[in-house]
Design a protein around this motif. Structure first.
Motif, PDB file in Angstrom:
ATOM      1  N   GLU A  89       0.832  -1.211   0.000  1.00  0.00           N
ATOM      2  CA  GLU A  89       0.000   0.000   0.000  1.00  0.00           C
ATOM      3  C   GLU A  89       0.867   1.261   0.000  1.00  0.00           C
ATOM      4  N   GLU A  90       1.939   1.227   0.809  1.00  0.00           N
ATOM      5  CA  GLU A  90       2.807   2.413   0.879  1.00  0.00           C
ATOM      6  C   GLU A  90       3.485   2.660  -0.470  1.00  0.00           C
ATOM      7  N   VAL A  91       3.947   1.572  -1.088  1.00  0.00           N
ATOM      8  CA  VAL A  91       4.638   1.708  -2.369  1.00  0.00           C
ATOM      9  C   VAL A  91       3.652   2.162  -3.447  1.00  0.00           C
ATOM     10  N   LEU A  92       2.435   1.595  -3.426  1.00  0.00           N
ATOM     11  CA  LEU A  92       1.423   1.973  -4.431  1.00  0.00           C
ATOM     12  C   LEU A  92       1.092   3.460  -4.301  1.00  0.00           C
ATOM     13  N   GLU A  93       0.983   3.903  -3.060  1.00  0.00           N
ATOM     14  CA  GLU A  93       0.666   5.321  -2.838  1.00  0.00           C
ATOM     15  C   GLU A  93       1.791   6.204  -3.382  1.00  0.00           C
ATOM     16  N   ASN A  94       3.041   5.780  -3.137  1.00  0.00           N
ATOM     17  CA  ASN A  94       4.195   6.528  -3.626  1.00  0.00           C
ATOM     18  C   ASN A  94       4.231   6.569  -5.159  1.00  0.00           C
ATOM     19  N   VAL A  95       3.915   5.430  -5.790  1.00  0.00           N
ATOM     20  CA  VAL A  95       3.908   5.350  -7.260  1.00  0.00           C
ATOM     21  C   VAL A  95       2.861   6.318  -7.821  1.00  0.00           C
ATOM     22  N   LYS A  96       1.649   6.302  -7.232  1.00  0.00           N
ATOM     23  CA  LYS A  96       0.566   7.153  -7.730  1.00  0.00           C
ATOM     24  C   LYS A  96       0.862   8.637  -7.498  1.00  0.00           C
ATOM     25  N   LYS A  97       1.425   8.921  -6.321  1.00  0.00           N
ATOM     26  CA  LYS A  97       1.749  10.310  -5.999  1.00  0.00           C
ATOM     27  C   LYS A  97       2.798  10.850  -6.975  1.00  0.00           C
ATOM     28  N   ARG A  98       3.800   9.999  -7.272  1.00  0.00           N
ATOM     29  CA  ARG A  98       4.856  10.440  -8.189  1.00  0.00           C
ATOM     30  C   ARG A  98       4.311  10.651  -9.607  1.00  0.00           C
ATOM     31  N   ASP A  99       3.415   9.741 -10.035  1.00  0.00           N
ATOM     32  CA  ASP A  99       2.797   9.907 -11.359  1.00  0.00           C
ATOM     33  C   ASP A  99       2.103  11.256 -11.437  1.00  0.00           C
ATOM     34  N   TYR A 100       1.320  11.547 -10.364  1.00  0.00           N
ATOM     35  CA  TYR A 100       0.537  12.782 -10.363  1.00  0.00           C
ATOM     36  C   TYR A 100       1.458  13.996 -10.465  1.00  0.00           C
ATOM     37  N   ILE A 101       2.489  14.021  -9.608  1.00  0.00           N
ATOM     38  CA  ILE A 101       3.400  15.185  -9.622  1.00  0.00           C
ATOM     39  C   ILE A 101       4.120  15.272 -10.968  1.00  0.00           C
ATOM     40  N   ASP A 102       4.617  14.142 -11.465  1.00  0.00           N
ATOM     41  CA  ASP A 102       5.376  14.152 -12.727  1.00  0.00           C
ATOM     42  C   ASP A 102       4.515  14.637 -13.896  1.00  0.00           C
ATOM     43  N   MET A 103       3.235  14.273 -13.901  1.00  0.00           N
ATOM     44  CA  MET A 103       2.375  14.615 -15.038  1.00  0.00           C
ATOM     45  C   MET A 103       1.738  15.993 -14.927  1.00  0.00           C
ATOM     46  N   ASN A 104       1.714  16.534 -13.699  1.00  0.00           N
ATOM     47  CA  ASN A 104       0.993  17.796 -13.513  1.00  0.00           C
ATOM     48  C   ASN A 104       1.882  18.985 -13.174  1.00  0.00           C
ATOM     49  N   ARG A 105       3.187  18.791 -13.132  1.00  0.00           N
ATOM     50  CA  ARG A 105       4.054  19.923 -12.791  1.00  0.00           C
ATOM     51  C   ARG A 105       4.073  20.916 -13.962  1.00  0.00           C
ATOM     52  N   ALA A 106       4.395  22.178 -13.625  1.00  0.00           N
ATOM     53  CA  ALA A 106       4.397  23.224 -14.649  1.00  0.00           C
ATOM     54  C   ALA A 106       5.596  23.057 -15.585  1.00  0.00           C
ATOM     55  N   GLU A 107       6.745  22.673 -15.007  1.00  0.00           N
ATOM     56  CA  GLU A 107       7.983  22.555 -15.795  1.00  0.00           C
ATOM     57  C   GLU A 107       8.082  21.172 -16.425  1.00  0.00           C
ATOM     58  N   SER A 108       8.154  21.103 -17.740  1.00  0.00           N
ATOM     59  CA  SER A 108       8.327  19.840 -18.483  1.00  0.00           C
ATOM     60  C   SER A 108       7.539  18.668 -17.895  1.00  0.00           C
ATOM     61  N   PRO A 109       6.211  18.753 -17.857  1.00  0.00           N
ATOM     62  CA  PRO A 109       5.454  17.607 -17.324  1.00  0.00           C
ATOM     63  C   PRO A 109       5.676  16.366 -18.174  1.00  0.00           C
ATOM     64  N   LEU A 110       5.514  15.216 -17.527  1.00  0.00           N
ATOM     65  CA  LEU A 110       5.686  13.962 -18.258  1.00  0.00           C
ATOM     66  C   LEU A 110       4.552  13.811 -19.265  1.00  0.00           C
ATOM     67  N   ARG A 111       4.913  13.658 -20.514  1.00  0.00           N
ATOM     68  CA  ARG A 111       3.911  13.355 -21.540  1.00  0.00           C
ATOM     69  C   ARG A 111       4.613  12.640 -22.683  1.00  0.00           C
ATOM     70  N   LYS A 112       3.806  11.938 -23.464  1.00  0.00           N
ATOM     71  CA  LYS A 112       4.369  11.186 -24.573  1.00  0.00           C
ATOM     72  C   LYS A 112       4.652  12.162 -25.716  1.00  0.00           C
ATOM     73  N   ALA A 113       5.859  12.111 -26.268  1.00  0.00           N
ATOM     74  CA  ALA A 113       6.150  12.941 -27.447  1.00  0.00           C
ATOM     75  C   ALA A 113       5.289  12.417 -28.596  1.00  0.00           C
ATOM     76  N   GLU A 114       4.852  13.320 -29.460  1.00  0.00           N
ATOM     77  CA  GLU A 114       3.960  12.893 -30.555  1.00  0.00           C
ATOM     78  C   GLU A 114       4.545  11.771 -31.394  1.00  0.00           C
ATOM     79  N   ASP A 115       5.867  11.826 -31.593  1.00  0.00           N
ATOM     80  CA  ASP A 115       6.488  10.823 -32.459  1.00  0.00           C
ATOM     81  C   ASP A 115       7.113   9.665 -31.673  1.00  0.00           C
ATOM     82  N   ALA A 116       6.694   9.494 -30.387  1.00  0.00           N
ATOM     83  CA  ALA A 116       7.227   8.363 -29.600  1.00  0.00           C
ATOM     84  C   ALA A 116       6.375   7.116 -29.816  1.00  0.00           C
TER      85      ALA A 116
END
Ligand code: DC
Length: 232
Positions: free
Chosen positions: A175-202
């Motif tokens: 549970e602790e690890v799952l929470e950490n994984v989800k929290k990191r996904d959220y921060i990585d995808m929603n940050r203002a600077e270079s959020p995680l996203r798939k490049a169009e040509d990836a």
């Protein structure tokens, strides 16, 4: 044969570093784990007491950026590079839960990202590299010849991460690890600077139910396809 840049991005704990390392070894390319660089900055911040009241003292970190020297040294025993922070091997320290809990907010800071991206572009100048991270195909090397975006379900990733931590003797719950994984996904995808996203040509790879040899074969196939196209 012409050397290319291979950018491997995606969410955390997808095993993308294992894929990237294996491919680099196979091709005789240099492997660069950019997550390790953000982890090293986080470790430095922990060691220097830059975290207080559950927040990071940005001013102190910004003032210290020039004192943070990160390098990779190939380890012939493991066949993979080890991460060094100011000349000290920190491979084990940067993989623990404490660094994992703090690394996303550190990687969201614009001044940290700019410093790391500059270093990464420098490291990849000569091509012949496999670089893994979150923004390699979008920001660091938008011109990379081969871009892969790796995903897997959060539960599958949490289980992989738990197995890894247990193997190192670190005690924690699913549970602790799952929470950490989800929290990191959220921060990585929603940050203002270079959020995680798939490049169009990836090319997207969901490896939830793939074995390591299957992923390896798939990746090599993509490499061969791009190289033969480039040499025509
Ligand atoms: O890949 P990893 O789990 O070691 O990455 C650690 C953290 O660093 C993760 O929160 C995402 C962040 N990161 C990033 O923002 N940009 C990169 N190029 C690599 C990692």
């Amino acid at each position: 044969m012409k050397k290319i840049i291979i950018a491997i991005d995606g969410v955390s704990s997808t095993g993308k570093s294992t894929m990237a390392k294996d491919l680099a070894k196979e091709l005789g390319y240099t492997y660069i784990d950019t997550g390790a660089m953000y982890r090293a900055v986080t470790l430095y911040s922990l060691q220097h007491g830059f975290f207080a009241d559950n927040r990071i003292d940005e001013e102190k970190l910004q003032a210290a950026m020039d004192d943070i020297e990160i390098s990779f040294v190939f380890n012939p025993e493991t066949g993979r590079p080890d991460t060094y922070l100011n000349g000290i091997k920190v491979e084990k320290e940067i993989r623990g839960m404490e660094v994992a809990n703090w690394v996303s907010p550190i990687a969201a800071l614009g001044f940290v990202r700019r410093a790391m991206v500059t270093k990464q572009q420098e490291m990849g100048k000569a091509k012949g590299i496999v670089m893994d991270g979150r923004d390699i195909g979008t920001v660091v090397f938008p011109e990379a010849e081969l871009k892969i975006y790796v995903t897997a379900s959060a539960e599958v990733r949490a289980q992989r991460r738990l197995d890894e931590l247990n193997a190192k003797g670190e005690q924690t719950s699913f549970e602790e690890v799952l929470e950490n994984v989800k929290k990191r996904d959220y921060i990585d995808m929603n940050r203002a600077e270079s959020p995680l996203r798939k490049a169009e040509d990836a090319l997207e790879l969901d490896n939830s139910y793939m074995t390591i040899p299957e992923q390896k074969a798939w990746l090599l196939e993509q490499y061969n396809r791009v190289v033969s196209k480039n040499e025509l």
